[in-house]
Design a protein around this motif. Structure first.
Motif, PDB file in Angstrom:
ATOM      1  N   ILE A 189       0.721  -1.094   0.055  1.00 43.37           N
ATOM      2  CA  ILE A 189       0.088   0.096   0.217  1.00 43.37           C
ATOM      3  C   ILE A 189       0.871   1.312   0.153  1.00 43.37           C
ATOM      4  CG2 ILE A 189      -0.104  -0.088   2.518  1.00 43.37           C
ATOM      5  CD1 ILE A 189      -3.134   1.068   2.324  1.00 43.37           C
ATOM      6  N   SER A 190       0.690   2.274  -1.012  1.00 39.99           N
ATOM      7  CA  SER A 190       1.630   3.220  -1.188  1.00 39.99           C
ATOM      8  C   SER A 190       0.736   4.540  -1.158  1.00 39.99           C
ATOM      9  CB  SER A 190       2.345   3.193  -2.448  1.00 39.99           C
ATOM     10  OG  SER A 190       2.873   1.915  -2.648  1.00 39.99           O
ATOM     11  N   PHE A 191       1.424   5.606  -0.181  1.00 39.19           N
ATOM     12  CA  PHE A 191       0.738   6.995  -0.200  1.00 39.19           C
ATOM     13  C   PHE A 191       1.247   7.709  -1.392  1.00 39.19           C
ATOM     14  CE2 PHE A 191       1.966  11.427   0.967  1.00 39.19           C
ATOM     15  CZ  PHE A 191       0.448  11.839   1.294  1.00 39.19           C
ATOM     16  N   ILE A 192       0.250   8.226  -1.831  1.00 38.74           N
ATOM     17  CA  ILE A 192       0.315   9.197  -3.183  1.00 38.74           C
ATOM     18  C   ILE A 192       0.161  10.737  -2.606  1.00 38.74           C
ATOM     19  CG2 ILE A 192      -0.779   9.839  -5.527  1.00 38.74           C
ATOM     20  CD1 ILE A 192      -1.248   6.949  -5.814  1.00 38.74           C
ATOM     21  N   ASP A 193      -1.100  11.023  -2.124  1.00 35.92           N
ATOM     22  CA  ASP A 193      -1.433  12.430  -1.938  1.00 35.92           C
ATOM     23  C   ASP A 193      -2.329  12.561  -0.877  1.00 35.92           C
ATOM     24  OD1 ASP A 193      -1.000  15.171  -2.111  1.00 35.92           O
ATOM     25  OD2 ASP A 193      -1.903  15.565  -4.042  1.00 35.92           O
ATOM     26  N   PHE A 194      -2.684  13.719  -0.330  1.00 39.24           N
ATOM     27  CA  PHE A 194      -3.961  14.052   0.480  1.00 39.24           C
ATOM     28  C   PHE A 194      -4.046  15.532   0.536  1.00 39.24           C
ATOM     29  CE2 PHE A 194      -0.954  15.886   3.316  1.00 39.24           C
ATOM     30  CZ  PHE A 194      -1.637  16.618   4.457  1.00 39.24           C
ATOM     31  N   THR A 195      -5.260  15.968   0.758  1.00 39.36           N
ATOM     32  CA  THR A 195      -5.607  17.194   1.052  1.00 39.36           C
ATOM     33  C   THR A 195      -6.365  17.264   2.501  1.00 39.36           C
ATOM     34  OG1 THR A 195      -7.962  17.198   0.232  1.00 39.36           O
ATOM     35  CG2 THR A 195      -5.955  18.030  -1.310  1.00 39.36           C
ATOM     36  N   LEU A 196      -6.354  18.466   3.113  1.00 38.14           N
ATOM     37  CA  LEU A 196      -6.730  18.333   4.627  1.00 38.14           C
ATOM     38  C   LEU A 196      -7.458  19.717   4.864  1.00 38.14           C
ATOM     39  CD1 LEU A 196      -6.691  16.808   7.403  1.00 38.14           C
ATOM     40  CD2 LEU A 196      -4.646  18.261   7.854  1.00 38.14           C
ATOM     41  N   SER A 197      -8.563  19.459   5.487  1.00 35.96           N
ATOM     42  CA  SER A 197      -9.325  20.727   6.028  1.00 35.96           C
ATOM     43  C   SER A 197      -9.892  20.455   7.405  1.00 35.96           C
ATOM     44  CB  SER A 197     -10.396  21.127   4.953  1.00 35.96           C
ATOM     45  OG  SER A 197     -11.304  19.853   5.120  1.00 35.96           O
TER      46      SER A 197
END
Length: 555
Positions: free
Chosen positions: A442-450
């Motif tokens: 499992i690989s992390f690619i991106d995220f957004t946070l609010s």
């Protein structure tokens, strides 16, 4: 040793001193130090020092702070005569330093000695003759009275040549092989010598009581010193000196106990060089005193330089376990020792009181010019605390304590495989291979946070089962929200057990490092590590690292 005939060896006789005082005494000040490296040390070498080495060692002794230095036996060999003349002619002897020369009680030798001393402002003439029972019986075939007469002839000759010397002359007398001499005879000959010299408060005499051969336990030597101190005439004007050899391996203890018993002066060498098993090591005695808060007057703040010069001049190696100076004496291999040292150093830095309280280290290595980098080294016997110490102090990774066993096992596995100590860069490589260079399912690619009213919303993109997935989750913080987003598709249930973070590196280039510990029904604990310029991304990377380590495919 069953073939040793009965009676071949006998116990050393007890000293009758029922009211001995020395066991209740404490060393409170440094003795007068006299280096005999250039004489006793030199005569014990396979390859005696040449002129350049003698000069280099003499310069070191001055730098260390010695005020009394035995420079040789100038009547015995040309190089020793020439060396003393070199010191005088090139004005290499400071005004506050007294040089010492050795000589036997023979006129032609004493005459040659004073020829070498011409121009010396302050010198000690060290007169000696052997007084032991064995030497009198086997070597000389002389009675006690004849031995006394020989010593007195020597004193008279020194006085004769002193009269024409333009400088101060001090007398030192040694009843050589003192430890094999009857105490009453040692006192009698010493008192005869001081009386013939004309001892008074302005004309003190050094009575050197050498353990030429170490023949008994150190307490016996202390008894002998106290007994002599009580039986020497004009004791207030006598400087009792020790000169211990290491035949039994207890010269340090013998010298220290002798100081408790009233000795005023210590003759010895650097690193214990000397005949047979060596002279007493002045470095060890002095640093023993330093560890007790005593100002020794000697400067061993750059012990590496001392060892280098002595090894060069003597062509003798220093044992890696030699007290205070050996390569390994500030090194811990044992896991429990490493952990205690690690905690002790952290505690020492956190408190205002300078009192040294680090377990397993009797002095601060920095006080002798050593560094902390070599304190903890890693092999198959090492523990988790040592590995954590290396990673923090060499590379800036501040591992949470609960993580220490996990990385410790990984490092120990490699050490077992290699069958040797691991270097710090090898430990770092194990760390990176365990937490950064790992196989991913499992690989992390991106995220957004609010965030709104204390609730974080994370939109997470990652790759799982060869598919790129984007999902959203909410939580009471970025990590909780990211976990909840992940769990909408991820099949392995887990909980976050612990979390920590810190910055790593210089301020301008520092990265955030995060550590996350996860657990599940099958796995009690598994750590992940993440690093990034952004602390939230570092934390998410740490969680993905833990998942990849804990839930390996086909595991």
């Amino acid at each position: 040793m069953m073939n040793i005939p009965k009676g071949k060896y006998r116990p050393y006789p007890k000293i009758e001193l029922p009211d001995r005082k020395w066991p209740d005494n404490t060393i409170t000040k440094a003795p007068i130090w006299c280096s005999v490296d250039l004489r006793d040390g030199n005569q014990a070498l396979i390859n005696p020092m040449d002129m350049n080495k003698k000069l280099e060692l003499f310069a070191l002794l001055l730098k260390l702070g010695f005020k009394e230095i035995e420079v040789g036996f100038p009547s015995a060999s040309k190089i020793e005569f020439d060396f003393l003349r070199k010191l005088v002619d090139d004005n290499l002897i400071p005004d506050d330093v007294t040089i010492q020369v050795l000589v036997q009680a023979r006129e032609h030798l004493i005459a040659k000695t004073f020829e070498a001393l011409e121009g010396v402002k302050k010198a000690t003439v060290h007169l000696y003759n052997s007084t032991s029972i064995a030497q009198r019986k086997i070597v000389f075939g002389k009675s006690q009275e004849e031995i006394i007469e020989l010593a007195l002839e020597g004193v008279d000759l020194v006085k004769k040549y002193e009269a024409n010397h333009n400088g101060e002359i001090f007398l030192e007398y040694s009843p050589e092989s003192f430890t094999g001499t009857e105490l009453d005879f040692a006192a009698r000959i010493s008192n005869k010598v001081t009386a013939r010299w004309g001892i008074n408060k302005n004309r003190k005499v050094i009575i050197n009581l050498p353990a030429t051969v170490e023949m008994a336990t150190p307490n016996i030597y202390a008894d002998q010193i106290e007994w002599m101190s009580r039986h020497l005439d004009n004791r207030e004007n006598v400087i009792i000196s020790t000169h211990t050899h290491n035949d039994r391996g207890t010269s340090i203890a013998a010298t220290e106990l002798a100081l408790l018993a009233g000795a005023d002066r210590v003759e010895g060498t650097l690193l214990s060089n000397g005949e047979r098993t060596g002279n007493v090591d002045i470095i060890t005695i002095a640093l023993n005193m330093t560890s007790q808060g005593i100002d020794t007057g000697l400067d061993f703040s750059n012990i590496n330089e001392v060892v280098k010069v002595v090894e060069t001049c003597t062509e003798l190696p220093t044992h890696p376990r030699h007290p205070y100076v050996g390569e390994l004496v500030y090194t811990a291999f044992s896991g429990s020792h490493q952990d205690a040292i690690n905690k002790g150093l952290a505690y020492q830095q956190s408190k205002e009181d300078p009192f040294w309280e680090v377990p397993y280290l009797p002095i601060d290595p920095a006080d002798v010019g050593r560094t902390y980098e070599s304190i903890i080294r890693i092999n198959s016997q090492s523990g988790k605390g040592g590995v954590a110490y290396i990673l923090e102090h060499n590379y800036g990774y501040q591992l949470p304590k609960a993580m220490h066993p996990e990385i410790g096992r990984a490092v120990q596995t490699l050490s077992d495989e290699k069958g040797r100590e691991l270097e710090p860069d090898e430990i770092l490589e194990v760390f990176k291979n365990t937490y950064f260079n790992i196989e991913e399912h499992i690989s992390f690619i991106d995220f957004t946070l609010s965030s709104d009213n204390g609730t974080s919303t994370c939109t997470l993109t990652y790759k799982y089962d060869d598919s790129v997935i984007t999902s959203q989750g909410e939580g009471n913080g970025p990590i909780d929200a990211c976990k909840n987003a992940l769990m909408k598709k991820y099949k392995n249930d887990f909980s976050i057990k612990s979390y920590s973070e810190h910055s790593c590196g210089d301020k301008s280039t520092a990265k955030a490092v995060a550590y996350i510990e996860i657990q599940s029904k099958e796995i009690l604990s598994c750590f992940g590590v993440g690093a990034d310029n952004d602390i939230t991304i570092a934390s998410i990377k740490a969680m993905f690292c833990a998942l990849n380590r804990a839930f390996k495919p086909n595991s």
